[in-house]
Design an enzyme around this catalytic site. Structure first.
Site, PDB file in Angstrom:
ATOM      1  N   GLU A 148       0.809  -1.221   0.000  1.00 38.46           N
ATOM      2  CA  GLU A 148       0.000   0.000   0.000  1.00 38.46           C
ATOM      3  C   GLU A 148       0.849   1.281   0.000  1.00 38.46           C
ATOM      4  O   GLU A 148       0.802   2.081   0.946  1.00 38.46           O
ATOM      5  CB  GLU A 148      -0.956   0.002   1.198  1.00 38.46           C
ATOM      6  CG  GLU A 148      -1.970  -1.128   1.151  1.00 38.46           C
ATOM      7  CD  GLU A 148      -3.011  -1.038   2.250  1.00 38.46           C
ATOM      8  OE1 GLU A 148      -2.911  -0.147   3.124  1.00 38.46           O
ATOM      9  OE2 GLU A 148      -3.954  -1.857   2.236  1.00 38.46           O
ATOM     10  N   GLU A 194      -5.003  -8.687   1.118  1.00 39.77           N
ATOM     11  CA  GLU A 194      -5.658  -8.316   2.376  1.00 39.77           C
ATOM     12  C   GLU A 194      -7.149  -8.160   2.129  1.00 39.77           C
ATOM     13  O   GLU A 194      -7.555  -7.514   1.166  1.00 39.77           O
ATOM     14  CB  GLU A 194      -5.130  -6.998   2.947  1.00 39.77           C
ATOM     15  CG  GLU A 194      -3.750  -7.049   3.554  1.00 39.77           C
ATOM     16  CD  GLU A 194      -3.346  -5.711   4.162  1.00 39.77           C
ATOM     17  OE1 GLU A 194      -4.246  -4.927   4.568  1.00 39.77           O
ATOM     18  OE2 GLU A 194      -2.141  -5.440   4.226  1.00 39.77           O
TER      19      GLU A 194
END
Length: 479
Positions: A178, A383
């Site tokens: 991320e 995720e």
């Protein structure tokens, strides 16, 4: 446009069988679970500094102990084996391996990961290593951090250390987790470490993270085993307009550029999108992009890691609306440079303890979009999960039916996307353990395994047992 069809997913009414070889795992991040913040040569990361700054983290919590995974590694690996996980996605702590971000590697730090990998392999669990999950060595931040080109160069050196130590056994690597959060929450809104609030620094950081990714891919390819897979994990925002107006459609375009294409452009296409450069022209001329940078960032990947929790809903505004409904924490400073005329809205429907809307259709739509945009690139859900207000009952059990429903419905969305042509090859539940949830401290529980923080005791929740059966069989049961 947000419609009733986007609010909830229809509950699965029959078992669904995933493809043979589909990878089932769970994930953690080093600062969130390891603890041992000052042991064996580890020096502070930006998250150590941020967490120790009064007012930054709820209740003044830090990751000094976290879930003590550094000392309870073997117990946690045994727990993964008990749950039947096929893979474990973990991150390496840069300041544990190369404490100042410069100079030689610390062997005691590398030894922890060597032992972890060996124990995973002994249990038949595939190790999936992420090089960077936000814990930049503080000394590199003191020298300028991600807005500076030198940080990307240091990252390549660190990647080489990790590859030299683990590349003979680890077959799956991720460069960054991320990077949007690292750049725009760390340097734009300041709700993540290092807590800076400079929109130009955020854009510079995004570029140097792109460059770091490309340099790290090359370092890995030169050192890891020939059959290794190399990837990056992006929290691709699934952005929807509030209404069908042209203005709201343009708001979607702006946020899609800042949230997604600022990374997919260089990494997957070798160029920044022209509309992003135009939207941010009043802030910067992007002269920090040097010749050859985009070629360097554009490296062949074996798959794309996708993190998804909730969709993003936006509209056009006159500039008076706040950005604080974007789900990324409250700040007087925006993480969206050049998007002052975009407003964010809470999607309708049920929410998690984070206040995030539960909407599996967003995951389906996102997977189909990525399959259309990058048809030859396999996808892995790296995720997906939810925080709820879990507690242990007097008998020591933790029942979390809301999490089971969340995961079941999102897996149903993944299965549907596969049937419709998306090449999705794995799913990692976030998270294996309750842990330090960044600025929320220990107040939010994402784990499939409950952690009693005073004692460190692990208690598999009902969702862990449920997910274990799915992982063992590859079959998603009906409602």
């Amino acid at each position: 446009m947000v419609t009733a069809a986007h609010r909830t997913a229809s509950a699965p009414d029959a078992p669904r069988t995933f493809p043979k070889g589909f990878l089932w795992g769970s994930a953690t991040a080093s600062y969130q679970v390891e603890g041992a913040a000052g042991e064996d040569g580890r020096t502070p990361s930006i998250w150590d500094t941020y967490a120790r700054t009064p007012g930054r983290v709820r209740n003044g919590d830090t990751g000094d102990i976290a879930t003590d995974h550094y000392h309870r590694r073997s117990e946690d690996v045994a727990l993964m084996a008990e749950l039947g996980l096929g893979a474990y996605r973990f991150s390496l702590a840069w300041p544990r391996i190369q404490p100042t971000g410069r100079g030689p590697a610390v062997q005691k730090g590398l030894d922890f990961y060597r032992r972890l990998v060996d124990e995973l392999l002994e249990k038949g669990i595939q190790p999936v290593a992420t090089l960077y999950h936000w814990d930049l060595p503080q000394e590199l931040e003191d020298a300028g951090g991600w807005p500076e080109r030198a940080t990307a160069e240091r990252f390549a050196e660190y990647a080489a250390f990790a590859a030299d130590a683990l590349g003979d056994r680890v077959k799956t690597w991720t460069t960054l987790n991320e990077p949007w959060c690292s750049a725009f929450l760390g340097y734009g809104s300041g709700v993540h470490a290092p807590g800076r609030t400079d929109p130009v620094a955020a854009l510079r950081a995004a570029h140097h993270l792109n460059l770091a990714h490309g340099l790290a891919v090359e370092a890995l390819r030169d050192r890891v085993r020939a059959d290794a897979q190399v990837s990056v994990t992006l929290n691709i925002h699934h952005v929807r307009p509030l209404t069908a107006s042209d203005g709201d459609a343009d708001a979607v375009r702006r946020i899609d550029a800042l949230a997604n294409r600022v990374f997919t452009g260089p990494m997957l296409n070798g160029a920044y999108p022209e509309d992003l450069l135009k939207d941010t022209a009043e802030l910067t001329d992007w002269s920090f992009v040097q010749d050859g940078d985009l070629r360097q960032a554009h490296q062949p990947l074996d798959f794309l890691g996708v993190n998804y929790y909730t969709p993003t809903v936006v509209s056009e505004t006159d500039g008076s609306a706040a950005h604080t409904s974007d789900g990324h924490g409250n700040s007087a400073h925006s993480p969206w440079p050049g998007a002052d005329r975009v407003a964010f809205h809470q999607p309708p429907g049920a929410t998690t303890a984070m206040g995030w809307a539960v909407d599996p259709t967003g995951l389906y739509d996102l997977l189909r979009r990525l399959s259309a945009d990058f048809p030859r690139l396999p996808l892995v859900i790296t995720e997906n999960g939810a925080a709820f207000d879990d507690y242990a009952d007097p008998e020591g059990r933790v029942n979390d039916p809301a999490r089971i429903a969340y995961v079941r419905d999102h897996l149903a969305a993944v299965h549907r996307a596969i049937l419709d042509g998306s090449d999705v090859r794995g799913y990692f539940l976030w998270s294996l353990l309750d842990n330090f949830e960044w600025a929320h401290g220990y107040s939010k529980r994402f784990g499939a395994v409950y952690v009693d923080y005073p004692t460190g005791t692990r208690i598999p929740k009902a969702s862990a047992r449920w997910y274990s059966e799915v992982a063992r069989t590859g079959v998603l049961p009906g409602a």
